[in-house]
Design an enzyme around this catalytic site. Structure first.
Site, PDB file in Angstrom:
ATOM      1  N   GLY A  44       0.775  -1.243   0.000  1.00 14.77           N
ATOM      2  CA  GLY A  44       0.000   0.000   0.000  1.00 14.77           C
ATOM      3  C   GLY A  44       0.802   1.285   0.000  1.00 14.77           C
ATOM      4  CG  ASP A 101      -8.126   0.880  10.893  1.00 15.52           C
ATOM      5  OD1 ASP A 101      -8.781   1.707  11.546  1.00 15.52           O
ATOM      6  OD2 ASP A 101      -8.644  -0.166  10.436  1.00 15.52           O
ATOM      7  CE  LYS A 129     -10.437   3.769   7.670  1.00 11.64           C
ATOM      8  NZ  LYS A 129     -10.842   2.378   7.363  1.00 11.64           N
ATOM      9  NE  ARG A 163      -2.346  -3.335  -3.421  1.00  9.92           N
ATOM     10  CZ  ARG A 163      -2.406  -3.450  -2.090  1.00  9.92           C
ATOM     11  NH1 ARG A 163      -2.335  -2.386  -1.339  1.00  9.92           N
ATOM     12  NH2 ARG A 163      -2.542  -4.631  -1.521  1.00  9.92           N
TER      13      ARG A 163
HETATM   14  P1  IMP Z   1      -3.803  -1.528  11.378  1.00 11.36           P
HETATM   15  O1  IMP Z   1      -2.814  -2.523  11.859  1.00 11.36           O
HETATM   16  O2  IMP Z   1      -5.204  -1.884  11.780  1.00 11.36           O
HETATM   17  O3  IMP Z   1      -3.473  -0.106  11.712  1.00 11.36           O
HETATM   18  O4  IMP Z   1      -3.832  -1.780   9.839  1.00 11.36           O
HETATM   19  C1  IMP Z   1      -3.511  -0.917   8.862  1.00 11.36           C
HETATM   20  C2  IMP Z   1      -3.730  -1.675   7.567  1.00 11.36           C
HETATM   21  O5  IMP Z   1      -5.120  -1.985   7.391  1.00 11.36           O
HETATM   22  C3  IMP Z   1      -3.347  -0.817   6.395  1.00 11.36           C
HETATM   23  O6  IMP Z   1      -2.019  -1.028   6.011  1.00 11.36           O
HETATM   24  C4  IMP Z   1      -4.313  -1.294   5.335  1.00 11.36           C
HETATM   25  O7  IMP Z   1      -3.767  -2.392   4.649  1.00 11.36           O
HETATM   26  C5  IMP Z   1      -5.532  -1.774   6.081  1.00 11.36           C
HETATM   27  N1  IMP Z   1      -6.642  -0.782   6.080  1.00 11.36           N
HETATM   28  C6  IMP Z   1      -7.193  -0.171   7.151  1.00 11.36           C
HETATM   29  N2  IMP Z   1      -8.195   0.646   6.763  1.00 11.36           N
HETATM   30  C7  IMP Z   1      -8.271   0.557   5.418  1.00 11.36           C
HETATM   31  C8  IMP Z   1      -9.119   1.185   4.424  1.00 11.36           C
HETATM   32  O8  IMP Z   1     -10.020   2.001   4.690  1.00 11.36           O
HETATM   33  N3  IMP Z   1      -8.886   0.827   3.149  1.00 11.36           N
HETATM   34  C9  IMP Z   1      -7.911  -0.055   2.777  1.00 11.36           C
HETATM   35  N4  IMP Z   1      -7.114  -0.667   3.660  1.00 11.36           N
HETATM   36  C10 IMP Z   1      -7.292  -0.360   4.972  1.00 11.36           C
HETATM   37 MG    MG Z   2      -1.394  -1.941   4.058  1.00 14.57          MG
END
Ligand code: IMP
Ligand code: MG
Length: 177
Positions: A44, A101, A129, A163
């Site tokens: 990403g 996130d 987020k 992407r």
């Molecule tokens: P975390 O470990 O929950 O912070 O995960 C982050 C990962 O979740 C990012 O690298 C994305 O791959 C995925 N992710 C979280 N929210 C989204 C979204 O709204 N769209 C696409 N991928 C997301």
């Molecule tokens: Mg990712």
């Protein structure tokens, strides 16, 4: 606009401007460093990393890692699909991510690189987020606060698609419900 996009949140022009601002902040932070070891989290981060790095003045190398987290809170639950090829020992590491996130992936990756002997580790994410956070984690630099909706484009995917979109937009609910 792509037919599966509900609305555009951040246009290509806004993202490029933001990358210039972030590059100034990062250069300022690393003004005493002679080199930054950037770590892009695959897949990403690629479009964001490419745009951001164009504007950084500090010398840098581009390194890549692909990691995901299992359920659980310890870094040993980090699954590394593709590891770094160079050692981070003694390096000023800048982790580059598309979106923060829950904070789980980034907190685990950061912990791992600190354990491997990086001199310091900072994190830049294009999107934050804030409402999704379940782990106590803060990015050192972020581009935009992102609403708690599913977003795609500029590296972000849904089932590996979208992407390549040059903007960040909200995915239509009909695409996943
Ligand atoms: P975390 O470990 O929950 O912070 O995960 C982050 C990962 O979740 C990012 O690298 C994305 O791959 C995925 N992710 C979280 N929210 C989204 C979204 O709204 N769209 C696409 N991928 C997301
Ligand atoms: Mg990712």
């Amino acid at each position: 606009m792509h037919k599966d996009v509900e609305r555009i949140l951040f246009s290509e022009e806004q993202i490029i401007e933001k990358c210039k601002e972030l590059a100034c902040q990062i250069d300022d932070f690393y003004k005493d460093a002679d080199h930054i070891f950037t770590v892009g989290l695959l897949k990403g981060s690629i479009p964001f990393m490419a745009e951001l790095c164009k504007h950084l003045q500090t010398p840098l190398t581009m390194n890549f890692m692909q990691a995901s987290s299992y359920d659980g809170v310890e870094s040993k639950e980090l699954k590394i699909k593709h590891d770094l090829e160079a050692s981070v020992e003694g390096e000023h590491v800048l982790i580059i991510e598309d979106i923060l996130d829950t904070g789980k992936t980034l907190s685990n990756v950061k912990k791992l690189l600190v354990e491997r002997g990086a001199k310091d580790v900072t994190v830049v994410t294009l999107l934050d987020k804030v409402e999704g956070r379940t782990f106590d984690f803060k990015a050192d630099f972020y581009g935009f606060v992102c609403p708690n909706e599913f977003v795609i484009g500029f590296g972000l995917d849904f089932n590996e698609n979208y992407r390549q979109l040059p903007y960040v937009g909200v995915l239509k609910e009909s695409c996943y419900k």
